[in-house]
Scaffold this motif. Sequence first.
Motif, PDB file in Angstrom:
ATOM      1  N   ARG A  75      -3.528  -5.003  -8.197  1.00 13.77           N
ATOM      2  CA  ARG A  75      -4.127  -5.846  -7.158  1.00 13.77           C
ATOM      3  C   ARG A  75      -3.886  -7.320  -7.448  1.00 13.77           C
ATOM      4  NH1 ARG A  75      -8.403  -6.878  -4.680  1.00 13.77           N
ATOM      5  NH2 ARG A  75      -9.818  -6.853  -6.435  1.00 13.77           N
ATOM      6  N   ARG A  78      -0.364  -8.100  -6.552  1.00 10.85           N
ATOM      7  CA  ARG A  78      -0.127  -8.166  -5.111  1.00 10.85           C
ATOM      8  C   ARG A  78      -0.661  -9.442  -4.503  1.00 10.85           C
ATOM      9  NH1 ARG A  78      -1.796  -1.918  -3.984  1.00 10.85           N
ATOM     10  NH2 ARG A  78       0.189  -1.003  -4.627  1.00 10.85           N
ATOM     11  N   PHE A  85       6.758  -6.808   7.017  1.00 13.60           N
ATOM     12  CA  PHE A  85       7.270  -5.478   7.336  1.00 13.60           C
ATOM     13  C   PHE A  85       8.061  -5.493   8.636  1.00 13.60           C
ATOM     14  CE2 PHE A  85       3.459  -5.156   4.879  1.00 13.60           C
ATOM     15  CZ  PHE A  85       3.657  -4.109   4.002  1.00 13.60           C
ATOM     16  N   ASN A  89       2.882  -4.901  11.225  1.00 15.11           N
ATOM     17  CA  ASN A  89       1.670  -4.379  10.587  1.00 15.11           C
ATOM     18  C   ASN A  89       0.479  -5.313  10.708  1.00 15.11           C
ATOM     19  OD1 ASN A  89       3.129  -2.182   9.954  1.00 15.11           O
ATOM     20  ND2 ASN A  89       3.091  -2.464   7.737  1.00 15.11           N
ATOM     21  N   VAL A  91      -3.209  -6.160  12.506  1.00 15.95           N
ATOM     22  CA  VAL A  91      -4.283  -5.423  13.155  1.00 15.95           C
ATOM     23  C   VAL A  91      -4.394  -6.005  14.557  1.00 15.95           C
ATOM     24  CG1 VAL A  91      -6.679  -4.705  13.018  1.00 15.95           C
ATOM     25  CG2 VAL A  91      -5.420  -5.218  10.934  1.00 15.95           C
ATOM     26  N   GLN A 162      -1.700 -16.177   1.215  1.00 10.20           N
ATOM     27  CA  GLN A 162      -1.911 -15.658  -0.137  1.00 10.20           C
ATOM     28  C   GLN A 162      -1.488 -16.671  -1.194  1.00 10.20           C
ATOM     29  OE1 GLN A 162      -0.152 -11.393   1.085  1.00 10.20           O
ATOM     30  NE2 GLN A 162      -0.429 -11.607  -1.116  1.00 10.20           N
TER      31      GLN A 162
ATOM     32  N   GLY B 200       0.181   1.170   9.332  1.00 12.56           N
ATOM     33  CA  GLY B 200       0.842  -0.117   9.080  1.00 12.56           C
ATOM     34  C   GLY B 200      -0.101  -1.213   8.598  1.00 12.56           C
ATOM     35  N   PRO B 201      -1.160  -1.513   9.355  1.00 18.15           N
ATOM     36  CA  PRO B 201      -2.079  -2.558   8.917  1.00 18.15           C
ATOM     37  C   PRO B 201      -2.713  -2.254   7.562  1.00 18.15           C
ATOM     38  CG  PRO B 201      -2.450  -2.050  11.210  1.00 18.15           C
ATOM     39  CD  PRO B 201      -1.466  -1.036  10.705  1.00 18.15           C
ATOM     40  N   GLU B 203      -1.261  -0.664   5.137  1.00 18.56           N
ATOM     41  CA  GLU B 203      -0.263  -0.947   4.114  1.00 18.56           C
ATOM     42  C   GLU B 203      -0.149  -2.446   3.868  1.00 18.56           C
ATOM     43  OE1 GLU B 203       3.804   0.123   4.967  1.00 18.56           O
ATOM     44  OE2 GLU B 203       4.115   0.694   2.877  1.00 18.56           O
ATOM     45  N   SER B 204      -0.189  -3.223   4.957  1.00 17.92           N
ATOM     46  CA  SER B 204      -0.028  -4.660   4.753  1.00 17.92           C
ATOM     47  C   SER B 204      -1.253  -5.246   4.058  1.00 17.92           C
ATOM     48  CB  SER B 204       0.255  -5.374   6.075  1.00 17.92           C
ATOM     49  OG  SER B 204      -0.846  -5.314   6.934  1.00 17.92           O
ATOM     50  N   ARG B 206      -3.118  -3.570   1.918  1.00 20.98           N
ATOM     51  CA  ARG B 206      -2.979  -3.140   0.522  1.00 20.98           C
ATOM     52  C   ARG B 206      -1.971  -4.015  -0.197  1.00 20.98           C
ATOM     53  NH1 ARG B 206      -1.248   1.957   1.200  1.00 20.98           N
ATOM     54  NH2 ARG B 206      -3.374   2.712   1.488  1.00 20.98           N
ATOM     55  N   ALA B 207      -0.867  -4.339   0.488  1.00 17.60           N
ATOM     56  CA  ALA B 207       0.186  -5.133  -0.148  1.00 17.60           C
ATOM     57  C   ALA B 207      -0.264  -6.555  -0.435  1.00 17.60           C
ATOM     58  CB  ALA B 207       1.430  -5.150   0.738  1.00 17.60           C
ATOM     59  N   SER B 208      -1.332  -7.018   0.244  1.00 16.32           N
ATOM     60  CA  SER B 208      -1.787  -8.371  -0.063  1.00 16.32           C
ATOM     61  C   SER B 208      -2.959  -8.345  -1.036  1.00 16.32           C
ATOM     62  CB  SER B 208      -2.150  -9.124   1.213  1.00 16.32           C
ATOM     63  OG  SER B 208      -3.201  -8.480   1.876  1.00 16.32           O
ATOM     64  N   GLY B 209      -3.204  -7.193  -1.652  1.00 15.68           N
ATOM     65  CA  GLY B 209      -4.176  -7.131  -2.733  1.00 15.68           C
ATOM     66  C   GLY B 209      -5.605  -6.888  -2.277  1.00 15.68           C
ATOM     67  N   ALA B 210      -5.802  -6.368  -1.077  1.00 16.42           N
ATOM     68  CA  ALA B 210      -7.150  -6.093  -0.598  1.00 16.42           C
ATOM     69  C   ALA B 210      -7.721  -4.857  -1.302  1.00 16.42           C
ATOM     70  CB  ALA B 210      -7.141  -5.865   0.911  1.00 16.42           C
ATOM     71  N   THR B 211      -9.052  -4.842  -1.476  1.00 14.95           N
ATOM     72  CA  THR B 211      -9.704  -3.668  -2.049  1.00 14.95           C
ATOM     73  C   THR B 211      -9.905  -2.628  -0.956  1.00 14.95           C
ATOM     74  OG1 THR B 211     -11.879  -4.552  -1.566  1.00 14.95           O
ATOM     75  CG2 THR B 211     -10.968  -5.056  -3.723  1.00 14.95           C
ATOM     76  N   GLN B 214     -12.342  -3.816   1.626  1.00 17.96           N
ATOM     77  CA  GLN B 214     -11.762  -4.833   2.504  1.00 17.96           C
ATOM     78  C   GLN B 214     -10.774  -4.211   3.489  1.00 17.96           C
ATOM     79  OE1 GLN B 214     -10.400  -7.274  -0.740  1.00 17.96           O
ATOM     80  NE2 GLN B 214     -11.910  -8.866  -0.301  1.00 17.96           N
ATOM     81  N   ARG B 217     -12.816  -2.638   6.188  1.00 16.74           N
ATOM     82  CA  ARG B 217     -13.422  -3.616   7.078  1.00 16.74           C
ATOM     83  C   ARG B 217     -12.398  -4.247   8.033  1.00 16.74           C
ATOM     84  NH1 ARG B 217     -14.421  -6.441  10.335  1.00 16.74           N
ATOM     85  NH2 ARG B 217     -15.910  -8.151  10.603  1.00 16.74           N
ATOM     86  N   TRP B 218     -11.210  -4.596   7.510  1.00 15.54           N
ATOM     87  CA  TRP B 218     -10.292  -5.401   8.315  1.00 15.54           C
ATOM     88  C   TRP B 218      -9.099  -4.639   8.865  1.00 15.54           C
ATOM     89  CZ3 TRP B 218     -12.000  -9.474  10.516  1.00 15.54           C
ATOM     90  CH2 TRP B 218     -13.043 -10.166   9.930  1.00 15.54           C
ATOM     91  N   ALA B 219      -8.819  -3.454   8.345  1.00 15.53           N
ATOM     92  CA  ALA B 219      -7.679  -2.708   8.883  1.00 15.53           C
ATOM     93  C   ALA B 219      -8.109  -1.437   9.606  1.00 15.53           C
ATOM     94  CB  ALA B 219      -6.692  -2.361   7.767  1.00 15.53           C
TER      95      ALA B 219
END
Lengths: 258, 326
Positions: A75, A78, A85, A89, A91, A162, B200-201, B203-204, B206-211, B214, B217-219
């Motif tokens: 984490r 990342r 992507f 991707n 929301v 980020q 998709g959301p 994965e993105s 997760r790729a930005s380091g969200a827990t 999170q 909540r946001w995806a």
Amino acid sequence: MIRFSNVDVVYPGGFQGLKGVDLTIDKGEFVVIVGLSGAGKSTLIRTINGLVPYTSGELTVGDEVVDPTSKGKIRRLRSSVGMIFQSFNLVTRISVLNNVLVGRCSSTPAWRSLLGWYRAEDKELAFQSLERVGIVDKAYNRASALSGGQQQRVAIARVLAQDPEVILADEPVASLDPPTAHRVLQDLRRINRELGITTIVNLHHLEMARKYADRVIGMRGGEVVFDGPVEEATDAAIEEVYQRSLTAGDAAPESAAH
Amino acid sequence: MSDSSSKTPQNPPTPGGESQPTTGQYKPDMLDARPVKPSKLGYNIALLVLGIVFIAAISATGADWGRLVQLPGNMVNYFTLMGQGVAQPLTAEVQQHWLSAFDNMLESVQIAWIGTVVGALFSLPMGFLAARNMTPLPLYVVVRFILSVIRAVPEIVFAIAIMLPIFGLGPLAGALALGISSIGTLSKLISEAIEGVDQGPLESARASGATQVQMIRWAVLPQIMPEVIAIWLYRFEVNIRASAILGVLGAGGIGSLLSALFGVRAWDRIGITLVVIVVVTIIIDQISAWIRHRVIHGAPKKEARAARERDDSDGVGVPPAGAHPI
């Protein structure tokens, strides 16, 4: 900055995604990876941020060895490696600003992100990121109301929020029309120059690769088969990567000719 | 390339006078390369089995269909009495009957509402626990099992077996029985919505380091919320009917009134009560269906599309000259 030493990726099904990849990418480089579909381009990119765990060898990003088994370390990695992507991707049901603020999640306490109560400086960073890709006027629009090119630029803003050291882009323009694709790549290129962020992009289009890359990496069957400055990526060199003529698909098959 | 571009679409010379004048390359032996039509055997067997089961089920009910045709005479009589009750002039006493029917119906709606709120509160977390893509396998199996047990037990059993000893049989017991039973279906439907979420959301994020929290909540939540609200509302509609039935057993509301009236055979008031039930239920169903439609399909669709078309034409990404480095 990023160093692969003899990295293998074997997927759970037994498919070998990467074979003995040795690669060093320096800080601030703009690298384009080319290769046919299934050559391992996506795998290579996703190994860097741990979305695909590597199974042997060693991979370091910055000073840290990437450890796919440690959730916390991955984490943290990342949070400094942004990714965009092919299908954006985003929301689509939340605002552009909230999409960009997802990029701040890793440095925001859980209760704040649950309530959507981001710190003022995080919001400021999100706005600056949107300004950098020229789309700040859409901040309060729903993401679904944006065109494809705009959505991809929001995705770039999310990555910028980020404050990353590396940007990974997996076929970022494959679902965009050519002028929009160029605009997105120009944005990435400019950000790479201005902020010195190491950028690694998968591309299908050779002209685009030649236009924007410092360095081209060619992949085939999970191996790096070409690695050189963009000047060396001649048609002959890329045909060698593809193992077929660049225009092979254009040639009429024997049976159809008359 | 060059010879194909010189080909004219109309009137090409076809040697041998073949039946396909438009395509020069067409050769009849290409038919051999066409794929064989896939077998539909499985589909047809399934259809046949379904038909057999249906006919078997009808005959197994053992209903005497002949009696359906000859409606019992006293039934007609009852309906006449009810009709007269509804149509009678509004004297003070009759007004009282309408009002009490309406009050009782409101109580039923309240019972249904409390039950739905209880079910909604618990169903969201339970839905996540019952979604395969959110929960580790062992926990998922356990939660799914609990939910299917809840779904298998009728509301009436919850009301009598669990709530009666604790609260006594009244409106609260009815509401809680509906709540528990709502958790079963709501969680199942919500978990299915979660499993169908666009990856998709996620994965993105997760790729930005969200827990995980999170990401939820946001995806996940923004994607499923409209569907979840629609599911909750639909369950409210179902609960209104269910609360009327629970009332017959003494859980208060319109059902209690109805069973009391049946006890004294007050057909005129039964007619009034039934009209109130039908009218209120239809009104709430309509409102709820309208909200559900709005939530799922979004309100100003025309505006959103117009906005997108507007944006497509400009969309040039010129950054402001003095953008700060970040």
